[in-house]
Scaffold this motif. Structure first.
Motif, PDB file in Angstrom:
ATOM      1  N   ASN A   1      40.533  39.305  42.831  1.00  0.00           N
ATOM      2  CA  ASN A   1      39.764  40.196  43.136  1.00  0.00           C
ATOM      3  C   ASN A   1      40.361  41.369  44.379  1.00  0.00           C
ATOM      4  OD1 ASN A   1      37.630  37.879  42.808  1.00  0.00           O
ATOM      5  ND2 ASN A   1      36.942  39.699  41.828  1.00  0.00           N
TER       6      ASN A   1
ATOM      7  N   TYR B   1      38.382  44.371  43.798  1.00  0.00           N
ATOM      8  CA  TYR B   1      37.920  44.514  42.426  1.00  0.00           C
ATOM      9  C   TYR B   1      36.739  43.364  42.139  1.00  0.00           C
ATOM     10  CZ  TYR B   1      41.971  47.179  41.710  1.00  0.00           C
ATOM     11  OH  TYR B   1      43.071  47.870  41.791  1.00  0.00           O
TER      12      TYR B   1
ATOM     13  N   GLN C   1      34.844  42.727  39.678  1.00  0.00           N
ATOM     14  CA  GLN C   1      34.952  42.061  38.240  1.00  0.00           C
ATOM     15  C   GLN C   1      36.264  42.480  37.602  1.00  0.00           C
ATOM     16  OE1 GLN C   1      32.511  40.132  36.984  1.00  0.00           O
ATOM     17  NE2 GLN C   1      31.723  40.241  38.911  1.00  0.00           N
TER      18      GLN C   1
END
Length: 182
Positions: free
Chosen positions: A69, A109, A111
């Motif tokens: 992520n 991020y 997802q």
């Protein structure tokens, strides 16, 4: 300048709260590292908005996903601040001016595809400026949408210059293409 450091520290601390398995630099491959190449368009704000009509530029970055992520990397590019047709020379800036940032890229991020947030933090060199101060620290927070190949985002860019000259600020939109390492 104090706001700049507080914002950068808050972002770094908030991202570290999402601790995950980290990758080492020896693990760089096409699934976790890529170049981001794209374009941006923006509108100057604050005092520079009375001098410049719009901003057009290129965006270039190299990113490594440290975790699933969190991405880190190096950001650069070139932005041209175009002079308004009736604008007089302003603060040592004639016929528009350019901005060349060099900074640290930080992205979160949530997802694999969807919304992302991030910022670039570093130093911007100004070209076409005749004043003594031809650059300054910058921060460019952003929010956008990403997928495997593309990133589309809105940003705010602020170049902090010494108090005797103007800060350079703009808001805009950018799109970048992810070019994978093979």
């Amino acid at each position: 300048m104090k706001k700049f450091y507080i914002t950068a520290l808050a972002l770094i601390l908030s991202v570290s709260a999402f601790a995950q398995t980290e990758r080492s630099l020896e693990e760089i491959d096409q699934t976790n590292s890529w170049l981001k190449v794209g374009a941006l368009i923006g509108a100057p704000s604050s005092a520079v908005g009375s001098y410049s009509s719009f901003v057009l530029g290129l965006d270039l970055a190299a990113q490594f996903l440290r975790t699933n992520n969190f991405g880190v990397g190096i950001a650069t590019g070139y932005s041209k601040y175009f002079e308004k047709s009736e604008a007089p020379a302003y603060q040592g800036m004639n016929d528009g001016f350019g901005a060349i940032p060099l900074g640290l890229l930080l992205r979160f991020y949530p997802q694999p595809e969807g919304i992302f947030v991030g910022t670039d933090i570093g130093y911007t060199f100004l070209s076409g400026v005749t004043s003594v101060n031809t650059g300054g620290a910058y921060i460019r927070p952003m929010v956008g949408y990403h997928n495997y190949d593309w990133n589309v985002f809105a940003y705010y860019n602020h170049i902090f210059r010494p108090e005797t000259t103007i800060d350079v600020q703009s808001v805009g939109l950018a799109i970048t293409r992810n070019l994978r390492f093979n």
